[in-house]
Design an enzyme around this catalytic site. Structure first.
Site, short mmCIF file in Angstrom:
data_model
loop_
_atom_site.label_atom_id
_atom_site.label_comp_id
_atom_site.label_asym_id
_atom_site.label_seq_id
_atom_site.Cartn_x
_atom_site.Cartn_y
_atom_site.Cartn_z
N THR A 1 21.26 10.43 49.46
CA THR A 1 20.41 10.27 50.39
C THR A 1 19.54 9.82 50.75
O THR A 1 18.35 9.52 51.35
CB THR A 1 19.39 11.88 50.24
OG1 THR A 1 20.94 13.65 50.17
CG2 THR A 1 19.31 12.38 52.41
N TYR B 1 25.09 15.57 37.82
CA TYR B 1 25.71 15.16 39.78
C TYR B 1 26.57 15.64 39.70
O TYR B 1 27.94 13.76 39.45
CB TYR B 1 24.94 14.37 40.57
CG TYR B 1 25.19 15.05 41.99
CD1 TYR B 1 25.61 15.66 42.32
CD2 TYR B 1 24.65 13.25 42.26
CE1 TYR B 1 25.42 15.32 43.60
CE2 TYR B 1 24.61 12.97 43.85
CZ TYR B 1 25.04 13.89 44.69
OH TYR B 1 25.60 14.37 45.55
N LYS C 1 23.77 19.57 39.10
CA LYS C 1 23.98 19.71 40.78
C LYS C 1 25.30 19.81 40.63
O LYS C 1 26.57 18.99 41.23
CB LYS C 1 22.73 18.54 41.37
CG LYS C 1 23.07 18.74 42.85
CD LYS C 1 22.11 17.25 43.13
CE LYS C 1 23.02 16.98 44.84
NZ LYS C 1 22.65 16.12 45.55
N VAL D 1 19.70 21.70 45.29
CA VAL D 1 19.38 20.42 45.49
C VAL D 1 20.10 19.92 46.79
O VAL D 1 21.33 19.94 47.05
CB VAL D 1 19.64 19.20 44.47
CG1 VAL D 1 19.20 18.14 44.88
CG2 VAL D 1 19.19 19.79 42.82
#
Length: 299
Positions: free
Chosen positions: A50, A138, A166, A206
């Site tokens: 992001t 992640y 995550k 998250v």
């Protein structure tokens, strides 16, 4: 250890740009302060997906970390995204992030090259060996092109600095196995699955939606943790419009557009991303209003 190392409600923060696509550090400072006001985020990811990390330079990444660390002033953990498709480059970013004052690292699965599970494991261990900071892995196969298999996560979790995950895989069975067979703390990386992942043992979020609804996310987490599942479910249902609306376009573009409606930044993204169309913006504003997340909307 994980929530003390990373926080529990964490927003994957956008990287603000000016109208010429240059990094806007003043807005980044303001945004980081706003996102970590009381009752909101206790962690921020910078230089993640992001944060448009694929289009920022290494120098810009370091500047962002330094500015956000200064802005939050110890109120929240600053987690730096350092994962790339190149092990050597990831190690360089990890060391630079530590020098810039980050509290932890986020390491995405190496993307595009689709390495074997053994190659991924060696990659993760090499990054772990290069730093003293705690690491959150992640797992997002729809972007990386390859998933972290549960056995790989178990092996990676044996490294003393790899302590959290995550999870953006969308596979509750896999997440349940990891939670029950490893010591990794699992965070929801998919806003629509925040409550379902809590139900199988996740410890926090998250989030992209945290840009506009971190307070509601904290209420949801607190309600579930306190055993008030009915309230948690109501909060989840209330947030459904924004869970959907924030991903009508890529999350960075939607988050920036949502912030711009509240007078925070200009909504600018770097190519190849583009800003929201008027129709997409109208739908996003409608979703924000339905979720009652943004009372200061300027339409």
């Amino acid at each position: 250890m994980s929530t003390s190392a990373f926080g529990s409600v964490i927003t994957a923060m956008v990287s603000p740009f000016d109208d010429e696509h240059r990094l806007d550090l003043d807005t980044a400072h303001e945004l980081a302060q706003w996102l970590t006001r009381p009752g909101w985020n206790d962690g921020l990811v910078v230089n993640g997906t992001t944060g448009e990390s694929t289009t920022t330079t290494d120098h810009e990444k370091q500047q962002l970390i330094e500015v956000v660390v200064q802005a939050v002033a110890g109120r929240a953990k600053v987690i730096a995204g350092v994962g790339t498709s190149d092990t050597r480059h990831s190690i360089e970013l990890a060391r630079a992030a530590e020098a810039a004052g980050a509290d932890g690292l986020l390491v995405v699965t190496p993307y595009y090259s689709r390495p074997s599970q053994d190659g991924i494991l060696q990659h993760l261990r090499a990054i772990g060996d290069s730093t003293t900071l705690p690491i959150m892995l992640y797992d997002i196969p729809k972007r990386a092109g390859v998933a972290l298999e549960p056995s790989t996560l178990a092996a990676a979790g044996e490294h003393e600095r790899i302590v959290a995950l995550k999870d953006a895989k969308g596979d509750l069975e896999s997440a349940s196995w990891v939670i029950s067979h490893t010591d990794l703390a699992v965070y929801s990386g998919d806003d629509a699955l925040n409550l379902p992942l809590l139900s199988v043992g996740a410890v926090g979020f998250v989030s992209v939606v945290g840009h506009v609804a971190a307070g509601e996310l904290r209420d949801l987490l607190d309600a579930y943790t306190a055993g008030d599942v009915a309230r948690a479910r109501l909060l989840h249902q209330r947030l459904l419009p924004i869970y959907q609306g924030m991903f009508l376009a890529p999350g960075a573009a939607s988050a920036k557009a949502a912030l711009a409606t509240m007078g925070m930044g200009n909504g600018q993204v770097r190519p190849p991303l583009v800003g929201l169309s008027q129709q997409e913006r109208n739908l996003l504003v409608k979703a924000l209003t339905e979720a009652d997340c943004s009372p200061a909307l300027v339409v």
